[in-house]
Design a protein around this motif. Structure first.
Motif, PDB file in Angstrom:
ATOM      1  N   ALA A  50       0.847  -1.199   0.000  1.00  0.00           N
ATOM      2  CA  ALA A  50       0.000   0.000   0.000  1.00  0.00           C
ATOM      3  C   ALA A  50       0.879   1.244   0.000  1.00  0.00           C
ATOM      4  O   ALA A  50       1.952   1.258   0.615  1.00  0.00           O
ATOM      5  N   PHE A  51       0.419   2.262  -0.714  1.00  0.00           N
ATOM      6  CA  PHE A  51       1.165   3.507  -0.868  1.00  0.00           C
ATOM      7  C   PHE A  51       0.218   4.685  -0.663  1.00  0.00           C
ATOM      8  O   PHE A  51      -0.978   4.569  -0.889  1.00  0.00           O
ATOM      9  N   VAL A  52       0.792   5.812  -0.273  1.00  0.00           N
ATOM     10  CA  VAL A  52       0.052   7.066  -0.330  1.00  0.00           C
ATOM     11  C   VAL A  52       0.793   7.974  -1.293  1.00  0.00           C
ATOM     12  O   VAL A  52       2.016   8.136  -1.186  1.00  0.00           O
ATOM     13  N   GLU A  53       0.063   8.532  -2.258  1.00  0.00           N
ATOM     14  CA  GLU A  53       0.643   9.486  -3.198  1.00  0.00           C
ATOM     15  C   GLU A  53       0.070  10.861  -2.926  1.00  0.00           C
ATOM     16  O   GLU A  53      -1.149  11.015  -2.791  1.00  0.00           O
ATOM     17  N   GLN A  54       0.970  11.842  -2.835  1.00  0.00           N
ATOM     18  CA  GLN A  54       0.505  13.211  -2.611  1.00  0.00           C
ATOM     19  C   GLN A  54       1.485  14.168  -3.277  1.00  0.00           C
ATOM     20  O   GLN A  54       2.702  14.045  -3.089  1.00  0.00           O
ATOM     21  N   ARG A  58       5.528   9.617  -3.576  1.00  0.00           N
ATOM     22  CA  ARG A  58       4.894   8.331  -3.291  1.00  0.00           C
ATOM     23  C   ARG A  58       5.549   7.736  -2.050  1.00  0.00           C
ATOM     24  O   ARG A  58       6.768   7.624  -1.963  1.00  0.00           O
ATOM     25  N   PHE A  59       4.727   7.378  -1.059  1.00  0.00           N
ATOM     26  CA  PHE A  59       5.243   6.810   0.189  1.00  0.00           C
ATOM     27  C   PHE A  59       4.667   5.413   0.371  1.00  0.00           C
ATOM     28  O   PHE A  59       3.452   5.249   0.291  1.00  0.00           O
ATOM     29  N   GLN A  60       5.548   4.441   0.606  1.00  0.00           N
ATOM     30  CA  GLN A  60       5.014   3.118   0.926  1.00  0.00           C
ATOM     31  C   GLN A  60       4.577   3.123   2.380  1.00  0.00           C
ATOM     32  O   GLN A  60       5.318   3.576   3.257  1.00  0.00           O
ATOM     33  N   VAL A  61       3.350   2.645   2.634  1.00  0.00           N
ATOM     34  CA  VAL A  61       2.858   2.654   4.014  1.00  0.00           C
ATOM     35  C   VAL A  61       2.727   1.246   4.594  1.00  0.00           C
ATOM     36  O   VAL A  61       2.578   1.074   5.803  1.00  0.00           O
ATOM     37  N   TRP A  62       2.771   0.240   3.738  1.00  0.00           N
ATOM     38  CA  TRP A  62       2.609  -1.127   4.245  1.00  0.00           C
ATOM     39  C   TRP A  62       3.000  -2.114   3.152  1.00  0.00           C
ATOM     40  O   TRP A  62       2.907  -1.794   1.952  1.00  0.00           O
ATOM     41  N   ALA A  92      -5.025  13.333  -1.259  1.00  0.00           N
ATOM     42  CA  ALA A  92      -3.989  12.337  -1.549  1.00  0.00           C
ATOM     43  C   ALA A  92      -4.683  11.116  -2.126  1.00  0.00           C
ATOM     44  O   ALA A  92      -5.922  11.077  -2.205  1.00  0.00           O
ATOM     45  N   LYS A  93      -3.870  10.151  -2.571  1.00  0.00           N
ATOM     46  CA  LYS A  93      -4.432   8.888  -3.063  1.00  0.00           C
ATOM     47  C   LYS A  93      -3.870   7.744  -2.244  1.00  0.00           C
ATOM     48  O   LYS A  93      -2.662   7.687  -1.996  1.00  0.00           O
ATOM     49  N   LEU A  94      -4.764   6.849  -1.816  1.00  0.00           N
ATOM     50  CA  LEU A  94      -4.338   5.609  -1.172  1.00  0.00           C
ATOM     51  C   LEU A  94      -4.352   4.551  -2.259  1.00  0.00           C
ATOM     52  O   LEU A  94      -5.361   4.375  -2.951  1.00  0.00           O
ATOM     53  N   ILE A  95      -3.219   3.850  -2.450  1.00  0.00           N
ATOM     54  CA  ILE A  95      -3.083   2.903  -3.551  1.00  0.00           C
ATOM     55  C   ILE A  95      -2.680   1.537  -3.003  1.00  0.00           C
ATOM     56  O   ILE A  95      -1.816   1.448  -2.122  1.00  0.00           O
ATOM     57  N   VAL A  96      -3.336   0.503  -3.512  1.00  0.00           N
ATOM     58  CA  VAL A  96      -2.935  -0.857  -3.152  1.00  0.00           C
ATOM     59  C   VAL A  96      -2.593  -1.597  -4.433  1.00  0.00           C
ATOM     60  O   VAL A  96      -3.329  -1.511  -5.421  1.00  0.00           O
ATOM     61  N   ASP A 102       1.117 -16.589  -9.444  1.00  0.00           N
ATOM     62  CA  ASP A 102       1.254 -17.619 -10.468  1.00  0.00           C
ATOM     63  C   ASP A 102       2.309 -17.166 -11.477  1.00  0.00           C
ATOM     64  O   ASP A 102       2.925 -16.112 -11.312  1.00  0.00           O
ATOM     65  N   PHE A 103       2.492 -17.942 -12.541  1.00  0.00           N
ATOM     66  CA  PHE A 103       3.617 -17.672 -13.457  1.00  0.00           C
ATOM     67  C   PHE A 103       3.468 -16.355 -14.211  1.00  0.00           C
ATOM     68  O   PHE A 103       4.434 -15.749 -14.617  1.00  0.00           O
ATOM     69  N   ARG A 104       2.219 -15.864 -14.370  1.00  0.00           N
ATOM     70  CA  ARG A 104       2.020 -14.625 -15.118  1.00  0.00           C
ATOM     71  C   ARG A 104       2.217 -13.363 -14.281  1.00  0.00           C
ATOM     72  O   ARG A 104       2.434 -12.285 -14.807  1.00  0.00           O
ATOM     73  N   ARG A 105       2.078 -13.529 -12.987  1.00  0.00           N
ATOM     74  CA  ARG A 105       2.296 -12.409 -12.033  1.00  0.00           C
ATOM     75  C   ARG A 105       1.548 -11.146 -12.417  1.00  0.00           C
ATOM     76  O   ARG A 105       2.119 -10.057 -12.506  1.00  0.00           O
ATOM     77  N   LYS A 106       0.283 -11.308 -12.712  1.00  0.00           N
ATOM     78  CA  LYS A 106      -0.524 -10.141 -13.060  1.00  0.00           C
ATOM     79  C   LYS A 106      -0.746  -9.272 -11.816  1.00  0.00           C
ATOM     80  O   LYS A 106      -0.965  -9.787 -10.723  1.00  0.00           O
ATOM     81  N   THR A 107      -0.702  -7.962 -12.032  1.00  0.00           N
ATOM     82  CA  THR A 107      -0.832  -7.031 -10.908  1.00  0.00           C
ATOM     83  C   THR A 107      -2.108  -6.209 -11.038  1.00  0.00           C
ATOM     84  O   THR A 107      -2.441  -5.747 -12.127  1.00  0.00           O
ATOM     85  N   THR A 108      -2.820  -6.070  -9.940  1.00  0.00           N
ATOM     86  CA  THR A 108      -3.995  -5.193  -9.891  1.00  0.00           C
ATOM     87  C   THR A 108      -3.650  -3.983  -9.045  1.00  0.00           C
ATOM     88  O   THR A 108      -2.976  -4.118  -8.025  1.00  0.00           O
ATOM     89  N   ARG A 109      -4.119  -2.828  -9.479  1.00  0.00           N
ATOM     90  CA  ARG A 109      -3.876  -1.597  -8.733  1.00  0.00           C
ATOM     91  C   ARG A 109      -5.230  -0.981  -8.384  1.00  0.00           C
ATOM     92  O   ARG A 109      -6.106  -0.867  -9.243  1.00  0.00           O
ATOM     93  N   LEU A 110      -5.423  -0.643  -7.115  1.00  0.00           N
ATOM     94  CA  LEU A 110      -6.673  -0.030  -6.670  1.00  0.00           C
ATOM     95  C   LEU A 110      -6.351   1.309  -6.024  1.00  0.00           C
ATOM     96  O   LEU A 110      -5.442   1.407  -5.198  1.00  0.00           O
ATOM     97  N   GLU A 111      -7.093   2.323  -6.423  1.00  0.00           N
ATOM     98  CA  GLU A 111      -6.842   3.676  -5.903  1.00  0.00           C
ATOM     99  C   GLU A 111      -8.067   4.203  -5.196  1.00  0.00           C
ATOM    100  O   GLU A 111      -9.189   3.927  -5.605  1.00  0.00           O
ATOM    101  N   ARG A 112      -7.831   4.991  -4.168  1.00  0.00           N
ATOM    102  CA  ARG A 112      -8.956   5.690  -3.536  1.00  0.00           C
ATOM    103  C   ARG A 112      -8.504   7.097  -3.152  1.00  0.00           C
ATOM    104  O   ARG A 112      -7.424   7.280  -2.614  1.00  0.00           O
ATOM    105  N   ASP A 113      -9.391   8.064  -3.424  1.00  0.00           N
ATOM    106  CA  ASP A 113      -9.102   9.444  -3.010  1.00  0.00           C
ATOM    107  C   ASP A 113      -9.308   9.563  -1.509  1.00  0.00           C
ATOM    108  O   ASP A 113     -10.322   9.108  -0.979  1.00  0.00           O
TER     109      ASP A 113
END
Ligand SMILES: [Zn+2]
Length: 426
Positions: A50-54, A58-62, A92-96, A102-113
């Protein structure tokens, strides 16, 4: 066609993309705001962070400690100014980001204001003496400075919302209840804040007159075979088995579910007073049961159940016109389990009256009603053995004794003296 579709579907299932969501709706970040993240992926997740962007930073928070094969996980952590001191007041934005294991290592990104709030608000309660009685209500005024997303009065584990003072006056107020079963010694407090872990409070000045507390009576209610048949036929028509067990289940589980439905109606309330007179009690009615009576249900000499009755049973004659206790807006007009055909009237600021067991309803959700207006006819639908009106009242979803609200002096001293109640004459 089928031969082509199937392998594609399998490939799609095998390379999963994590599904990420925030189960709790936190929209602000304070000192150390709890955040929960829910991640689903058939193969588990290799990494979650998880990150906070402002303002471009960009700051990693967890970060999750190690990869997991678990398909469904909820992670909890804290984010805020305490661990990220470079955050400033404002947007700011909270981002996860979650990556599939698995072998494809697909990444999902979720943002919230989110809004960052670096300073705690302050709250100061009025200096009035608040007399607390079990099952009764009161009103507190208070002032809050600084930013806050929620405020109100907290009594034990119950909260009552704050509203801006009517008439454009400064400050806030809350109508609150001291529930019939609230432990003596619980001190209500005004609070304001930005979610769990980021709020401040100020205790109210209270008196709890021990000798004048209401005494609840205990009644034995004889359950006849006829009553049991009526109840199961009406409320559990497709059920089977022991009628006693079915009646107890209705009286316990259905009662609980119905009370939750009633409580949730607090969100359908007006942000102003809809009434200007004391509440009226059904004309010429006899009270056959009063608020918070403890009822033992006796069947063939044996106690089969016990419940607390959170209203008044008002009897007149069969099929008498059911009068609205005060001006308001209909927020429920439909069957509701043990309450039978039920009407709920909202009077503003979370204050609502409830009418049960009606034989017939003549109003609809959304209708405005006037004090004394007929809303239908009394009856014995739901868990009732005879024709009467079950009359109850709730404040922000907590059922209270209506008797204070029938008393114009009480309304004058506890409500109209403290906030503007337009048109009210004591
Ligand atoms: Zn009743």
């Amino acid at each position: 066609m089928l031969a082509i579709t199937v392998p594609v579907a399998i490939l799609f299932l095998r390379s999963a993309t994590p599904v990420v969501d925030f189960p709790t709706p936190s929209v602000s970040l304070g000192q150390a705001t709890p955040v929960s993240v829910h991640v689903q992926d058939a193969h588990g997740v290799r990494s979650v962070a998880a990150f906070v962007e402002q303002n471009g930073a960009r700051f990693q928070v967890w970060e999750m400690a190690q990869p997991t094969r678990v398909a469904d996980s909820t992670f909890s952590f804290e984010a805020g100014v305490k661990s990220t001191p470079l955050l400033k007041d404002g947007k700011a934005k909270l981002i996860v980001e979650a990556t599939s294991n698995d072998f494809r290592r697909k990444t999902t990104r979720l943002e919230r204001d989110v809004t960052v709030i670096t300073q705690m608000p302050t709250v100061s309660a009025d200096s009035e003496q608040h007399y607390l009685y079990l099952g009764m209500a009161d009103l507190a005024t208070f002032t809050v400075t600084g930013s806050f997303s929620e405020a109100g009065v907290r009594v034990g584990d119950q909260t009552f919302r704050a509203w801006p003072m009517p008439g454009g006056k400064p400050g806030l107020f809350s109508l609150f209840a001291f529930a019939w079963n609230m432990p003596a010694g619980t001190v209500p407090e005004a609070f304001a804040g930005n979610g769990p872990g980021s709020d401040v409070s100020s205790p109210l000045v209270v008196q709890f007159p021990k000798k004048e507390q209401p005494k609840y009576t205990v009644h034995d209610l004889q359950v006849s075979d006829g009553f049991m048949q009526k109840v199961v036929n009406e409320l559990d028509p497709s059920g089977s088995g022991d009628p006693v067990a079915r009646v107890v289940k209705i009286n316990t589980d259905m009662r609980k579910a119905n009370n939750k439905t009633l409580s949730d109606l607090r969100f359908k309330t007006a942000d102003h007073f809809l009434f200007s007179q004391p509440f009226a009690r059904q004309a010429h009615s006899q009270a056959e049961a009063t608020f918070a009576d403890l009822r033992n249900y006796i069947y063939h000499g044996k106690k089969i159940d016990q419940q607390v009755h959170l209203g008044y049973d008002l009897a007149v004659t069969q099929h008498v016109g059911v009068e609205a206790s005060n001006d308001g807006r209909i927020v429920w007009a439909a069957p509701l389990g043990i309450y039978g055909n039920c009407v709920v009237v909202d009077h503003g600021y979370g204050l609502q009256t409830i009418y049960g067991h009606m034989s017939h309803i003549d109003v609809h959700e959304g209708d405005m009603v006037k004090r004394g207006q007929m809303m239908g006819q009394s009856g014995m639908t739901g868990m009732a053995g005879g024709d009467h009106i079950h009359f109850a009242m709730q404040l922000d979803g907590v059922q209270i004794d209506p008797k204070e609200w029938w008393d114009s002096h009480w309304i004058q001293d506890h409500v109209a003296k403290r906030v503007e109640l337009p048109g009210f004459k004591p």
